[in-house]
Design a protein around this motif. Structure first.
Motif, PDB file in Angstrom:
ATOM      1  N   ASP A   1      29.728   9.778 -30.918  1.00  0.00           N
ATOM      2  CA  ASP A   1      29.599   9.444 -32.341  1.00  0.00           C
ATOM      3  C   ASP A   1      28.122   9.276 -32.681  1.00  0.00           C
ATOM      4  O   ASP A   1      27.467   8.345 -32.214  1.00  0.00           O
TER       5      ASP A   1
ATOM      6  N   ARG B   1      33.655   2.123 -34.177  1.00  0.00           N
ATOM      7  CA  ARG B   1      33.037   3.183 -33.382  1.00  0.00           C
ATOM      8  C   ARG B   1      32.727   2.713 -31.963  1.00  0.00           C
ATOM      9  O   ARG B   1      32.105   3.438 -31.193  1.00  0.00           O
TER      10      ARG B   1
ATOM     11  N   ASN C   1      24.049   1.152 -38.617  1.00  0.00           N
ATOM     12  CA  ASN C   1      25.238   1.653 -39.309  1.00  0.00           C
ATOM     13  C   ASN C   1      26.452   0.839 -38.867  1.00  0.00           C
ATOM     14  O   ASN C   1      27.279   1.311 -38.086  1.00  0.00           O
TER      15      ASN C   1
ATOM     16  N   ASP D   1      26.773   8.436 -35.472  1.00  0.00           N
ATOM     17  CA  ASP D   1      26.482   7.322 -36.377  1.00  0.00           C
ATOM     18  C   ASP D   1      26.377   5.997 -35.641  1.00  0.00           C
ATOM     19  O   ASP D   1      25.971   4.996 -36.234  1.00  0.00           O
TER      20      ASP D   1
ATOM     21  N   CYS E   1      29.945  -0.829 -38.222  1.00  0.00           N
ATOM     22  CA  CYS E   1      31.323  -0.358 -38.371  1.00  0.00           C
ATOM     23  C   CYS E   1      32.242  -1.566 -38.322  1.00  0.00           C
ATOM     24  O   CYS E   1      31.806  -2.707 -38.477  1.00  0.00           O
TER      25      CYS E   1
END
Length: 217
Positions: free
Chosen positions: A59, A53, A110, A61, A112
């Motif tokens: 985004d 991301r 979160n 998240d 990625c």
């Protein structure tokens, strides 16, 4: 350079150097794994790999701010831009990329695939270095003044303000060095500034060799 500016009582350029150091310190943390000091031409392909991301604008998240998302997106393509775009990027966005990288390894809620390119054996040390880099920007030393509009000196503090009262005239720089150590676990208000909500280092800390008892005027 910071020490020279301090002893010459040139606080405006001294604080400029402190803030620049705080902005780019995350890149120093990443240098051992990157192999360079944050050259956009040499970013690892893993930053934009599938599932990453990093640089994806909008985004929800991603823990990056909108400014960091925009800067991350720009850094992945600035290498092919003309000279004007290259200079504008370094002038306005490169320091935000430094903070975004540190967030990826030290504070992302979160995670990625953006950091999967980092070897597993190096991730723990990298996370510690990135956390220290982020903490430095939130220490009493960097809190002496907000970044001034360059060239104005309008936010330059007084020399006396850079010394923490109540600790035998210990300089804020010494307090900051103690604060970025793993022992920094308290969450009380900063003793140097009652109005701020910065964390204060432990009340007991060892005196480093460079500590001085002379109080500036």
């Amino acid at each position: 350079m910071i020490a020279v500016r301090w002893h010459r009582r040139e606080l405006s350029p001294m604080m400029a150097a402190v803030h620049i150091a705080a902005e780019y310190l995350p890149l120093l943390a990443f240098e051992p794994v990157l192999g360079h000091a944050g050259d956009p031409v040499l970013w690892p392909e893993g930053l934009s790999a599938a599932g990453s991301r990093f640089g994806v604008i909008g985004d929800r998240d991603c823990d990056h701010t909108k400014a960091e998302q925009s800067a991350a997106n720009r850094t992945l393509r600035v290498a092919v831009e003309p000279g004007e775009g290259w200079r504008a990027y370094f002038d306005r966005q490169h320091s935000q990329v430094a903070g975004a990288l540190a967030t990826c390894v030290a504070g992302c809620r979160n995670p990625c695939a953006a950091m999967d390119w980092v070897a597993p054996s190096a991730r723990e040390d990298l996370a510690v270095r990135a956390k220290v880099a982020l903490m430095f920007a939130d220490t009493p030393w960097c809190g002496c003044a907000t970044p001034p509009p360059w060239g104005t000196g309008s936010a330059c503090p007084r020399r006396r303000r850079c010394w923490t009262p109540g600790t035998a005239a210990a300089p804020r720089w010494t307090t900051t060095r103690s604060g970025t150590a793993p022992r920094w676990t308290t969450t009380s208000r900063c003793r140097a500034c009652r109005a701020c909500s910065r964390r204060s280092p432990p009340r007991t800390w060892s005196r480093p060799p460079c500590w001085t008892t002379s109080r500036p005027t």
